[in-house]
Write a protein that holds these residues in place. Sequence first.
Motif, short mmCIF file in Angstrom:
data_model
loop_
_atom_site.label_atom_id
_atom_site.label_comp_id
_atom_site.label_asym_id
_atom_site.label_seq_id
_atom_site.Cartn_x
_atom_site.Cartn_y
_atom_site.Cartn_z
N UNK A 38 -5.78 3.22 2.53
CA UNK A 38 -4.73 3.97 3.20
C UNK A 38 -3.57 4.20 2.23
N UNK A 39 -2.76 5.20 2.53
CA UNK A 39 -1.61 5.50 1.69
C UNK A 39 -0.69 4.30 1.62
N UNK A 40 -0.57 3.62 2.76
CA UNK A 40 0.34 2.48 2.80
C UNK A 40 -0.13 1.39 1.86
N UNK A 44 0.32 -1.64 -3.39
CA UNK A 44 -0.20 -2.08 -4.68
C UNK A 44 0.59 -1.46 -5.83
N UNK A 45 0.98 -0.19 -5.64
CA UNK A 45 1.76 0.47 -6.69
C UNK A 45 3.09 -0.26 -6.89
N UNK A 53 4.58 -1.89 -10.32
CA UNK A 53 5.84 -1.38 -10.85
C UNK A 53 6.87 -2.48 -11.11
N UNK A 54 6.96 -3.44 -10.19
CA UNK A 54 8.07 -4.39 -10.30
C UNK A 54 7.66 -5.82 -9.96
N UNK A 55 8.40 -6.76 -10.50
CA UNK A 55 8.17 -8.15 -10.10
C UNK A 55 9.44 -8.74 -9.51
#
Length: 705
Positions: free
Chosen positions: A609-611, A616-617, A621-623
Amino acid sequence: MTTNLGTAVRMIKGVGPQRAELLAQRGIYTLEDLLGYLPFRYENRIHFSKVKDIQPNGTYTIRARVMSGQAVRSMRGRDAIYHLLVQDDAGGSLPCKFFHGGYLEGRLKPGQLLILHGKAEVDKLRPARLEMINPQIEVLSGEEIDSTEVGRIVPIYEAIGTFGSRQIRRAMYAAVQLIDQTMPDVLPEGLRARLGYPSRGEALIHTHFPEPSESLEALNTFRSPSQQRLIFEEFFLYQLSLALDRKATRKENAMAFRVREDAVREALKRILPFKPTAAQKRVLAEIAADLEKTAPMNRLLQGDVGSGKTIIALQAVVIAMENGAQAALMAPTEILAVQHFLSARRLLAKAGYRVELLISGLKGAEKTVALKRIRSGEAQFVIGTHALIEDSVEFTRLGFVAIDEQHRFGVLQRKRLMDKAAAQGHAPHVLVLTATPIPRTLSLTLYGDLDVSVLDELPPGRTPIATRMTTEQHLAGVWEFLRREVTAGHQGYVVYPVIEESKLELKAAMEEYERLSREVFPKLKLGLLHGRLSSEEKEEVMQRFRKNEAQILVATTVVEVGVDVPNATVMVIEHAERFGLSQLHQLRGRIGRGAQKSHCILVAPARMTDEARARLATMVRTSNGFEIAETDLQLRGPGEFFGTRQSGDLGFHIANPLRDREFLELARREAFVLADDAGQQETLQRLLRMLPPEWQRRYHLAHIG
Ligand code: ADP
Ligand code: MG
């Protein structure tokens, strides 16, 4: 007749013994409990949408008859897609698909009248057509249709086992008939009038069965006047419990600890295994200043995963012990309690402090001994799970309490631990550790007067974790990578999701463990960790992993919180799409704890799903924990943010701290005024006397008054 809120649910029309049993499992025993089971959304069934009017991506409620229905099985045989065709009065026909819809076969018959609710989507194969995927349906079988089903704004309830939304609605209809003028109102009359809220009875009636004039949008955003009143009421009683607690605590005396003496300073230095960061020093100073006072400390320590909260708690523990007091640390899981116990023993035992472990996994004799040591004061520092708050546990001089990963515990459990000290005539100093960033104003409002310390710096020498996403097709490469890391002397985790109670999912971790051991890593040593192991088995596995006797730990989310093995540099999360953001963040927090570069690999199917993809993106991208929490809030919406456990512990049925913040703040102001206003003590006493047992339980108000 008067409203008897204590009426047993099985006496209510449409409930009966079997359903009463189901309700009991949800803690619903009485009429009042049942009335507290509120709809989670509403449908307008006064005017139904026509099939010919629906637009892509709109959400609609439609009344239509079954034309045809058929289950189509997939190749693998288990999953079936149920294809349904319906037609409304105006002749518009609409195809629907139900994934995992095999159960519908034979249950829907041509000619049956249905109410469908769902989103209209473009049929991917025939873009000119619209369809509904997995709409919610209700079958209206001819004769039975009554006024609760159509011709009104209809409440939709979450089913309770086999007690479906529609049957709950009918029972609820009978239940609200039992409400009359005499229903007591827990809000003081003056306050209610000033805020312009409806009475409690009226609010309940119209939250379950709204007036036709009510705005559907207001209802579905929980903003109808009746819902607002119920939201306010929940916050008000909760805040009242905080206000009364504060009043009581202010009178209580905590032990004032000496912290500046050389002996104490020496002791603190002696146990430190590393140089504290500037942030750790600052926070310890804030805590030390509180511990010097006779007013009990009530402090929340927020710090991202891996920021080094534990050592701060241990330092506070040392201060307490140097002052002749006992200290306790409560952790949310046995694995974490044992880990804290081992590291505390390592750091503290050589300095002569006596550390005790108390978990429910202890055997009878061990437990008896531990309890005795705690009671006699021989145990100076007790580390445990919620076993610590059992009645059998008695301290002799409990002066300091730390609670790790607070979001796993409810406010009530914290209070239970505090009460242990109160039994000895004083209040303990309390430090709550959490990695969940909560906006400051909100945490103050939720936790009453917790002061907040923030650990905003990671210990030095950490190399940022590299996170990437991959698909199941590339698993071979992932295993190859893991093998290389292990060959270089490091360790790794492979995590599988477990949906609670599902043996099938658990099998995934077990089967994969077998397969990985046999086929993929035959030369390496693997460990398997999951929630069904006994305490001893868990501990044995963890011990092997800590000593690097197992190089790869295959696990379920039991490793999520707090586990600290700095030599582990790889975290592989399979089915990463099934985890929530904060869970993924916690899991990833298990690596990157040493100086070596660490890697987190999220394995997910190509289609999701997009969500899930956005989640995951974000991880890639960030921690930054704050950023992740922020995104989590946006993706899941406030309702889910705290997780059911948190709001469940607070006992809210309808109120939601994030969504309803303005009401929370209003309720807080009003509750604190009432608690402190000498002129209103009579009103307060009347309110407390009137509170039914359920409310007293929920808000811990029973002992006051
Ligand atoms: P969390 O805040 O997630 O509970 P921990 O207390 O488990 O974090 O600390 C994470 C790791 O960092 C532990 O291995 C701990 O020993 C280490 N650590 C904490 N503070 C420091 C420091 N000042 N210098 C070096 N290592 C530290
Ligand atoms: Mg921790």
